[in-house]
Design a protein around this motif. Structure first.
Motif, mmCIF file in Angstrom:
data_model
loop_
_atom_site.group_PDB
_atom_site.id
_atom_site.type_symbol
_atom_site.label_atom_id
_atom_site.label_comp_id
_atom_site.label_asym_id
_atom_site.label_seq_id
_atom_site.Cartn_x
_atom_site.Cartn_y
_atom_site.Cartn_z
ATOM 1 N N VAL B 296 0.939 -1.395 0.170
ATOM 2 C CA VAL B 296 0.140 0.080 -0.148
ATOM 3 C C VAL B 296 0.897 0.912 0.289
ATOM 4 O O VAL B 296 0.803 2.096 -0.686
ATOM 5 N N VAL B 297 1.733 1.179 0.673
ATOM 6 C CA VAL B 297 2.607 2.427 0.870
ATOM 7 C C VAL B 297 3.538 3.266 -0.464
ATOM 8 O O VAL B 297 3.680 3.969 -0.513
ATOM 9 N N ASN B 298 4.281 1.957 -0.560
ATOM 10 C CA ASN B 298 5.192 1.801 -1.789
ATOM 11 C C ASN B 298 4.512 1.894 -3.195
ATOM 12 O O ASN B 298 5.093 1.360 -3.924
ATOM 13 N N ASP B 299 3.156 1.579 -3.083
ATOM 14 C CA ASP B 299 2.273 1.504 -4.163
ATOM 15 C C ASP B 299 2.808 0.448 -5.156
ATOM 16 O O ASP B 299 2.874 0.780 -6.498
ATOM 17 N N LYS B 300 2.660 -1.160 -4.546
ATOM 18 C CA LYS B 300 3.396 -2.465 -4.980
ATOM 19 C C LYS B 300 2.304 -3.647 -4.904
ATOM 20 O O LYS B 300 1.818 -2.746 -4.380
ATOM 21 N N GLU B 301 2.543 -4.157 -5.979
ATOM 22 C CA GLU B 301 1.925 -5.158 -5.912
ATOM 23 C C GLU B 301 1.164 -6.264 -4.843
ATOM 24 O O GLU B 301 2.946 -6.370 -4.260
ATOM 25 N N THR B 302 0.358 -5.951 -4.584
ATOM 26 C CA THR B 302 0.409 -7.334 -3.121
ATOM 27 C C THR B 302 0.930 -8.935 -3.718
ATOM 28 O O THR B 302 0.619 -8.889 -4.628
ATOM 29 N N PRO B 303 1.740 -9.070 -2.621
ATOM 30 C CA PRO B 303 2.409 -10.756 -2.286
ATOM 31 C C PRO B 303 0.755 -11.729 -2.855
ATOM 32 O O PRO B 303 1.386 -12.412 -3.164
ATOM 33 N N VAL B 304 -0.007 -11.227 -2.737
ATOM 34 C CA VAL B 304 -1.134 -12.650 -2.723
ATOM 35 C C VAL B 304 -2.261 -12.268 -3.240
ATOM 36 O O VAL B 304 -3.365 -11.429 -2.527
ATOM 37 N N THR B 305 -2.341 -12.155 -4.462
ATOM 38 C CA THR B 305 -3.306 -11.325 -5.099
ATOM 39 C C THR B 305 -4.391 -12.032 -5.225
ATOM 40 O O THR B 305 -4.664 -13.153 -4.860
ATOM 41 N N GLY B 306 -5.700 -11.068 -5.389
ATOM 42 C CA GLY B 306 -6.895 -12.272 -5.787
ATOM 43 C C GLY B 306 -7.399 -12.830 -6.732
ATOM 44 O O GLY B 306 -7.845 -13.988 -6.055
ATOM 45 N N VAL B 307 -6.432 -12.620 -7.752
ATOM 46 C CA VAL B 307 -6.429 -14.478 -8.668
ATOM 47 C C VAL B 307 -5.807 -15.175 -7.557
ATOM 48 O O VAL B 307 -6.404 -16.434 -7.704
ATOM 49 N N ASP B 308 -4.960 -14.865 -6.631
ATOM 50 C CA ASP B 308 -4.628 -16.065 -5.554
ATOM 51 C C ASP B 308 -5.379 -16.662 -5.044
ATOM 52 O O ASP B 308 -5.634 -17.830 -4.457
ATOM 53 N N GLY B 309 -6.121 -15.559 -4.654
ATOM 54 C CA GLY B 309 -7.685 -16.488 -3.745
ATOM 55 C C GLY B 309 -8.878 -17.520 -4.511
ATOM 56 O O GLY B 309 -9.073 -17.585 -3.632
ATOM 57 N N LEU B 310 -8.104 -16.414 -5.471
ATOM 58 C CA LEU B 310 -9.754 -17.615 -6.775
ATOM 59 C C LEU B 310 -9.170 -18.986 -7.020
ATOM 60 O O LEU B 310 -10.150 -19.516 -6.542
ATOM 61 N N TYR B 311 -7.464 -19.129 -7.183
ATOM 62 C CA TYR B 311 -7.643 -20.771 -7.781
ATOM 63 C C TYR B 311 -7.691 -22.054 -6.749
ATOM 64 O O TYR B 311 -8.144 -22.757 -6.650
ATOM 65 N N PRO B 312 -6.939 -21.570 -4.745
ATOM 66 C CA PRO B 312 -7.662 -22.950 -4.280
ATOM 67 C C PRO B 312 -8.998 -22.210 -4.312
ATOM 68 O O PRO B 312 -9.513 -23.575 -3.570
ATOM 69 N N VAL B 313 -9.884 -21.903 -3.928
ATOM 70 C CA VAL B 313 -11.101 -21.986 -3.928
ATOM 71 C C VAL B 313 -11.710 -23.166 -5.224
ATOM 72 O O VAL B 313 -12.709 -24.213 -4.319
ATOM 73 N N LEU B 314 -11.230 -22.717 -6.668
ATOM 74 C CA LEU B 314 -11.928 -24.111 -7.897
ATOM 75 C C LEU B 314 -10.910 -25.033 -8.063
ATOM 76 O O LEU B 314 -11.243 -26.123 -7.595
ATOM 77 N N ILE B 315 -9.628 -25.603 -6.384
ATOM 78 C CA ILE B 315 -9.067 -26.646 -6.234
ATOM 79 C C ILE B 315 -10.003 -27.549 -5.368
ATOM 80 O O ILE B 315 -10.312 -28.687 -5.453
ATOM 81 N N ALA B 316 -10.263 -26.381 -4.668
ATOM 82 C CA ALA B 316 -11.505 -27.076 -3.194
ATOM 83 C C ALA B 316 -12.585 -27.386 -4.054
ATOM 84 O O ALA B 316 -12.477 -28.322 -3.894
#
Lengths: 335, 335, 335, 335
Positions: B296-316
């Motif tokens: 947030v502070v340094n305007d970088k991509e987060t290390p665990v993105t929304g897509v990283d949130g989607l895929y495990p749900v698909l696998i589950a």
């Protein structure tokens, strides 16, 4: 106890050396191999073998010989078992008995009819680490087994010639692990699901085999298990297993040649795993032979029976079918 | 960087304590929880939280607050993500986003539209051991990954109340491992086969869930993998993984509280694994929050993105379908 | 509990950061250092310190301040202890109290007269591994201690400037081990024999000191012990100890940053020891400060008393005399 | 290569069994022991020994016998060495040669005059772990050795009868470590300081011996070392060593019978050390005998020469003098 050995290839020579060196209860009278030559004869004589031959019948017909070690190629195992049984001789046979389930059953029937003893060469049951895991499980130290996990990886892939006739990774390599997982579970496998890949050598894939595989298994007891195999672990012979249960877990680590640890500015390192199977399993090969001698001499049941030889072949056949059909396969489907 | 936290249950409190103690870049302005009470308010104030509330809108409407931590129950995650996005606030959301794939996608679309940052709470990516395995794999130390193996077992089963609404073992527990195995593989999962059993507590089975599971996975890269889970490892928090590749293997062992070894006449023993997750993962919880602040502070991509949130749900979801239907399931079947 | 800190060098800064971050019971009101400058002031303010000064009297004369942390150079310790005691303030003093035994005794007498608490900074008593060894010994798990062995080696030698004024390896480095070995033995040292060598850096020898030493110790209890020190272990901070007794042995191993093991064709390796003391001992530095706060706030005896500060100085003096005279020296000879 | 063995006690029987089983280069023609009886004769015959006798002269006078193994009590070693040398036979002699330095020198002079080979039974030089440490040191992996540390503890004290005539802990037990530390250092010991205690059994003290000892050593190279011994480690045979040098450190750990780890709710435990020396050192006893055969058959220098037999006796004598006089003793004082 006088014995004859059929087959003086790599595994046959290992048994000759081990018996001559460590197994005082046995005397090797005859070694028969159709490819017997001067070098092999010299090897045999060097270990005190009385006679060599190209004809297994010199063993079968010898009334002095009480037991036969079948160390020839897999396709000959069933016939030699049947012939040994006919001649009333006890039998130690390398694994697997055969790739064909009907032939395995025919061989077991002959053994049954003749009332001779049969031991199958699942040598890892005698490995000191795996055996200590087994003992801990049987002693109840981890409660009821829930999951069993085996990682089993060879230092390098076999020759393509070997791959062509081996029966595939499930029948020639993972069969050891199918035996071990039954042994540890104390329960029969009911279903398998096999996932394979060709990642080590495309030539293995060209033969219709895989070189990397993960197999999930279900047991009658309700427990579940998993085995992973690779044809090539560059760091050496990797064989570790774990039994996880209601009251704890037991696992073993690879043996390494010594306990030395070196610490320097870059790294802390210790020895790699053994890279040669014979170095790794000397003790186990000796112990399986002592156990066979003990069964014959003292008229006990052998520690790895004909049924113990049949089941891993069934599991391997089911694993192959699962891989081919991309679905879980029940053992009764191949029985 | 001022933040608001929604949900002051167990995980919310952990974040409050960690942020107040270790994360100097963040200041917690408001904590909102519909069940806010005196004890929780005292806890919050003890850690320097400026305001507490029963209404999340006190956070969403506060122009001072730059980012929201969503630590409420899973069924509220998607709505709060959407609301935070509408309000232009960056989002840290505990895993999983939702059990319903359509709702996950809706939440991700809202984030996309709003152009805010989203980080999902897959905390184990920040564990020092798992991270060092990941680093070794990315640095090429084991060549190309062939097989990935994760053992992940909790010290004790959750309450039956929790089991009823958790979405099942794949969605609430193995989802961590689905994330980790993707992370380590550097490749997407294409197919899963799930084998489950009820061995720990029949009451879990009565809710239609399993408590013991082994899941085989295939990756786009051609690699294969396996995850085992148990709801109850009596010896403590057991989380180990291994990546096996063309040039070697890397694995990690459980952390233990100290390195002491006691040898006596009966036994040689060392410490058991941690039995409390918060003790085991303190460093990882802190590091994930520092990483979020940094993004947030340094305007970088987060290390665990929304897509990283989607895929495990698909696998589950695929794993659940595989378990229900007794067959391997492709990810695209649930997508 | 408001405190003042005298000395804002390396160790002073560590305490400031730790107290501000983790020790909620303490508030640092004033930091005094004759070399106070803008950078140090900024550092202090960054951790919430209220005031800075060049004059320790700003601490001693402040009625708000209940306790003083003495983190200045060793030659000032005794005077500051005496002054703190006069002002009725509790004292935490870095080790050693002084190199001169008479001055140590004078400082302890002043503390005694004033009835204030004194804790000496033998931080390793709070290390989780060493503490677990101590606990195992006290719990009787190894029976009666017979031999105690400490290996204690630093990653790199100090500057020659430091060596000139440190009092020598026994007084500045092994003094930690003298404290630890008394602590583990639960018995006083009666005699030492020191053997030293200059193997790391001839410049250390030129100052009349050694950089490698082995000291044998005898205890009142009849047990014996040995400590080895080196100024330079290239593989990092090496601190291991073992207590061997009538019913077994307990030892600890070095902490390493993670549990990862990499196996490849050449080698099996895991992480090296920490190379920076502050990384290695963060937990211990925090715990010693919490213990001091606990002693002051709850009016308990400190866990490392003035007597605990005196004895290691006596042992160090005896070790130096032994090295100089090439013979075993009784502690009463230096008392 | 035909050999004769003098002494069929415990160590003699171990050599008989090992040679018959593993050392194909040697044939045991005669075993002589003044206390030869039916049981011992049966033991010898069972291992293929051709003849037994009560008179060592049956070996010395036999022109067929090329080498003699001296496994009798220590007080006979020097005389049998001298007699073997007179008869022109190569000699393997158990350690120590003698407690009396003049007698050791006389024996070595006889060997020198006769030009026969002499190997001393310092079996630990052949241990796979210690050997790997030695190899790492010689290969320069740790740079220049600075400190060497040996911990060497027996599972249980010997009988008081043995203590009476053994020459004391330095001559019968630590002598192995004196040999090992010279071997590792690659440099001669110049001075020792011995500290001892009676902590295991007062009866040992009543014989004028100690049962627990720590000895500090200085080497010509400038390195320093320390050895600790206890007559009783209840957890089994404990033999570990470490060489610390300018570029790193190398250490070994005890062998344990298997690699199994059991984790349960209370504890994580693995196997204890070996409790029987013969189990622990089988490989080393075989290897020392193979090395002796190799030296004789291929006319090489033996790997443990007569001088290697003399120095540990000198060090042991100096250690005893140091213990008695309470001061460090130079080796030249006893030479």
């Amino acid at each position: 106890m006088k014995i004859g050995i059929i087959g003086a290839g790599r595994i046959g020579k290992v048994h000759i050396e081990n018996i001559a060196t460590y197994v005082r209860e046995m005397e090797i009278k005859t070694v028969a191999d159709p490819f017997m030559n001067d070098a092999t004869e010299a090897f045999c004589k060097g270990y005190g073998v009385k006679a060599v031959s190209k004809d297994p019948e010199d063993i079968f017909k010898d009334p002095d010989i009480e037991a036969v070690l079948i160390c020839s190629s897999t396709d000959t195992h069933a016939d030699f078992i049947i012939r040994s049984a006919e001649c009333g001789k006890h039998i130690f046979c390398e694994k697997p008995i055969d790739h064909d389930i009907a032939r395995v059953k025919a061989a077991l029937a002959a053994v049954e009819d003749a009332g001779v003893k049969l031991q199958i060469g699942f040598v890892r049951r005698f490995d000191h680490n795996h055996r200590a895991v087994y003992d801990a499980v049987r002693a109840g130290k981890i409660g009821t087994p829930h999951m069993i996990r085996i990682s089993s990886r060879d230092p390098e892939p076999p020759s393509i010639e070997y791959v062509k006739r081996s029966g595939g990774i499930f029948m020639d390599m993972m069969i050891h692990d199918f035996d071990m997982i039954r042994f540890l579970a104390g329960s029969e496998v009911t279903e398998v699901y096999a996932k394979g890949a060709v990642l080590v050598d495309p030539a293995i894939g060209a033969e219709g085999d895989v070189d990397t595989a993960i197999v999930t298994l279900a047991f009658e007891s309700g427990a579940i298990g998993v085995i992973d195999n690779s044809r090539q672990a560059v760091y050496g012979y990797d064989q570790r297993l774990e039994v996880f249960g209601s009251a704890g877990a037991v696992q073993d680590e690879n043996d390494i040649p010594n306990t030395v640890v070196i610490s320097n500015a870059d790294c802390t390192h210790y020895g790699t795993a053994y890279k040669v199977m014979w170095d790794r399993y000397t003790q186990a090969f000796v112990d399986e032979m002592k156990a066979f001698a003990d069964a014959v001499v003292n008229d006990k049941e052998t520690p790895v029976t004909g049924v113990d030889g049949l089941y891993p072949v069934l599991i391997a056949a089911a694993a192959k079918k699962s891989l081919d059909e991309g679905r879980p396969v029940k053992i009764f489907e191949v029985q």
